[in-house]
Design a protein around this motif. Structure first.
Motif, PDB file in Angstrom:
ATOM      1  N   CYS A   1      -8.045  16.315  15.620  1.00  0.00           N
ATOM      2  CA  CYS A   1      -7.253  15.552  14.653  1.00  0.00           C
ATOM      3  C   CYS A   1      -7.416  14.048  14.861  1.00  0.00           C
ATOM      4  CB  CYS A   1      -5.785  15.941  14.747  1.00  0.00           C
ATOM      5  SG  CYS A   1      -5.471  17.678  14.347  1.00  0.00           S
ATOM      6  N   VAL A   2      -7.430  13.636  16.103  1.00  0.00           N
ATOM      7  CA  VAL A   2      -7.610  12.217  16.422  1.00  0.00           C
ATOM      8  C   VAL A   2      -8.977  11.745  15.911  1.00  0.00           C
ATOM      9  CG1 VAL A   2      -7.896  10.582  18.324  1.00  0.00           C
ATOM     10  CG2 VAL A   2      -6.065  12.285  18.419  1.00  0.00           C
ATOM     11  N   ASP A   3     -10.002  12.558  16.162  1.00  0.00           N
ATOM     12  CA  ASP A   3     -11.355  12.181  15.754  1.00  0.00           C
ATOM     13  C   ASP A   3     -11.528  12.206  14.239  1.00  0.00           C
ATOM     14  OD1 ASP A   3     -11.946  11.816  18.401  1.00  0.00           O
ATOM     15  OD2 ASP A   3     -13.021  13.706  18.643  1.00  0.00           O
ATOM     16  N   ILE A   4     -10.897  13.153  13.580  1.00  0.00           N
ATOM     17  CA  ILE A   4     -10.965  13.200  12.109  1.00  0.00           C
ATOM     18  C   ILE A   4     -10.341  11.935  11.532  1.00  0.00           C
ATOM     19  CG2 ILE A   4     -10.002  14.314  10.057  1.00  0.00           C
ATOM     20  CD1 ILE A   4     -10.508  16.982  11.452  1.00  0.00           C
ATOM     21  N   ARG A   5      -9.222  11.514  12.075  1.00  0.00           N
ATOM     22  CA  ARG A   5      -8.563  10.293  11.607  1.00  0.00           C
ATOM     23  C   ARG A   5      -9.495   9.090  11.796  1.00  0.00           C
ATOM     24  NH1 ARG A   5      -4.575   9.431   8.570  1.00  0.00           N
ATOM     25  NH2 ARG A   5      -3.161  10.689   9.764  1.00  0.00           N
ATOM     26  N   ALA A   6     -10.125   8.989  12.951  1.00  0.00           N
ATOM     27  CA  ALA A   6     -11.012   7.856  13.231  1.00  0.00           C
ATOM     28  C   ALA A   6     -12.208   7.838  12.287  1.00  0.00           C
ATOM     29  CB  ALA A   6     -11.487   7.906  14.685  1.00  0.00           C
ATOM     30  N   VAL A   7     -12.809   8.986  12.061  1.00  0.00           N
ATOM     31  CA  VAL A   7     -13.972   9.064  11.159  1.00  0.00           C
ATOM     32  C   VAL A   7     -13.532   8.789   9.725  1.00  0.00           C
ATOM     33  CG1 VAL A   7     -15.693  10.632  10.191  1.00  0.00           C
ATOM     34  CG2 VAL A   7     -15.321  10.586  12.651  1.00  0.00           C
ATOM     35  N   SER A   8     -12.429   9.376   9.300  1.00  0.00           N
ATOM     36  CA  SER A   8     -11.944   9.184   7.933  1.00  0.00           C
ATOM     37  C   SER A   8     -11.594   7.730   7.645  1.00  0.00           C
ATOM     38  CB  SER A   8     -10.715  10.058   7.680  1.00  0.00           C
ATOM     39  OG  SER A   8     -11.056  11.419   7.733  1.00  0.00           O
ATOM     40  N   ASP A   9     -11.040   7.048   8.637  1.00  0.00           N
ATOM     41  CA  ASP A   9     -10.662   5.646   8.458  1.00  0.00           C
ATOM     42  C   ASP A   9     -11.867   4.753   8.199  1.00  0.00           C
ATOM     43  OD1 ASP A   9      -8.013   6.269   8.728  1.00  0.00           O
ATOM     44  OD2 ASP A   9      -7.819   5.491  10.780  1.00  0.00           O
ATOM     45  N   LYS A  10     -13.035   5.167   8.640  1.00  0.00           N
ATOM     46  CA  LYS A  10     -14.247   4.378   8.433  1.00  0.00           C
ATOM     47  C   LYS A  10     -14.807   4.548   7.022  1.00  0.00           C
ATOM     48  CE  LYS A  10     -15.615   4.147  13.227  1.00  0.00           C
ATOM     49  NZ  LYS A  10     -15.506   2.734  13.477  1.00  0.00           N
ATOM     50  N   ALA A  11     -14.360   5.568   6.322  1.00  0.00           N
ATOM     51  CA  ALA A  11     -14.847   5.836   4.966  1.00  0.00           C
ATOM     52  C   ALA A  11     -13.895   5.188   3.970  1.00  0.00           C
ATOM     53  CB  ALA A  11     -14.951   7.342   4.736  1.00  0.00           C
ATOM     54  N   ALA A  12     -14.070   3.888   3.757  1.00  0.00           N
ATOM     55  CA  ALA A  12     -13.131   3.107   2.962  1.00  0.00           C
ATOM     56  C   ALA A  12     -13.392   3.143   1.464  1.00  0.00           C
ATOM     57  CB  ALA A  12     -13.133   1.662   3.451  1.00  0.00           C
ATOM     58  N   THR A  13     -14.615   3.410   1.061  1.00  0.00           N
ATOM     59  CA  THR A  13     -14.947   3.396  -0.363  1.00  0.00           C
ATOM     60  C   THR A  13     -15.304   4.801  -0.844  1.00  0.00           C
ATOM     61  OG1 THR A  13     -17.327   3.053  -0.058  1.00  0.00           O
ATOM     62  CG2 THR A  13     -15.924   1.067  -0.092  1.00  0.00           C
ATOM     63  N   THR A  14     -15.322   4.971  -2.145  1.00  0.00           N
ATOM     64  CA  THR A  14     -15.711   6.258  -2.720  1.00  0.00           C
ATOM     65  C   THR A  14     -17.123   6.633  -2.282  1.00  0.00           C
ATOM     66  OG1 THR A  14     -14.267   5.951  -4.626  1.00  0.00           O
ATOM     67  CG2 THR A  14     -16.083   7.511  -4.887  1.00  0.00           C
ATOM     68  N   GLU A  15     -18.026   5.673  -2.301  1.00  0.00           N
ATOM     69  CA  GLU A  15     -19.412   5.954  -1.884  1.00  0.00           C
ATOM     70  C   GLU A  15     -19.463   6.395  -0.425  1.00  0.00           C
ATOM     71  OE1 GLU A  15     -23.819   3.872  -1.657  1.00  0.00           O
ATOM     72  OE2 GLU A  15     -22.091   2.628  -2.149  1.00  0.00           O
ATOM     73  N   ASP A  16     -18.702   5.725   0.433  1.00  0.00           N
ATOM     74  CA  ASP A  16     -18.651   6.104   1.849  1.00  0.00           C
ATOM     75  C   ASP A  16     -18.138   7.528   2.008  1.00  0.00           C
ATOM     76  OD1 ASP A  16     -19.488   3.570   2.662  1.00  0.00           O
ATOM     77  OD2 ASP A  16     -17.463   2.878   3.135  1.00  0.00           O
ATOM     78  N   ARG A  17     -17.047   7.845   1.297  1.00  0.00           N
ATOM     79  CA  ARG A  17     -16.454   9.180   1.409  1.00  0.00           C
ATOM     80  C   ARG A  17     -17.411  10.246   0.899  1.00  0.00           C
ATOM     81  NH1 ARG A  17     -12.043   5.916   0.344  1.00  0.00           N
ATOM     82  NH2 ARG A  17     -12.181   6.141  -1.908  1.00  0.00           N
TER      83      ARG A  17
END
Length: 120
Positions: A58-74
């Motif tokens: 869960c901690v790692d998912i949060r960290a990775v998800s936080d780096k995907a700030a734009t639609t293209e990133d996600r």
């Protein structure tokens, strides 16, 4: 112990393949391979080898998800997870349990069956 070594070796191979196939794709300086490697604590649960989710997942998912700030990133991250998840044998029903088990909204699903073009 041999099973764990084989599982980790297999995961390492998946990470290597994804890194090589997606080397040019980065999410704010965070490569696909790095994202997949960061989620290693999730793999036993996602593959169905464990009934319990490691809290580090869960901690790692949060960290990775936080780096995907734009639609293209996600969407890029989604494609990355989709390729890696399929190659690693992630069970979609387990991936869909992650948000509830981590008590958070996950902007980039780990489900290898998701349509990444629909990620906002």
């Amino acid at each position: 112990m041999t099973g764990k070594k084989n599982s980790l070796w297999g995961f390492g191979l998946v990470v290597f393949i994804v890194m090589m196939s997606s080397a040019s794709k980065t999410v704010h300086g965070f490569s696909c391979g790095e994202a997949v490697a960061a989620l290693q604590p999730c793999l036993p649960f996602l593959k169905g080898n464990s009934r319990y989710l490691n809290v580090l997942c869960c901690v790692d998912i949060r960290a990775v998800s936080d780096k995907a700030a734009t639609t293209e990133d996600r969407r890029n991250l989604c494609q990355c997870f989709k390729k890696a998840g399929t190659a690693a044998g992630v069970k979609p029903e387990k991936a869909r349990q992650i948000p509830k088990k981590c008590l958070m909204k996950v902007p980039v699903p780990l489900d290898p069956t998701v349509d990444c073009t629909k990620i906002p």
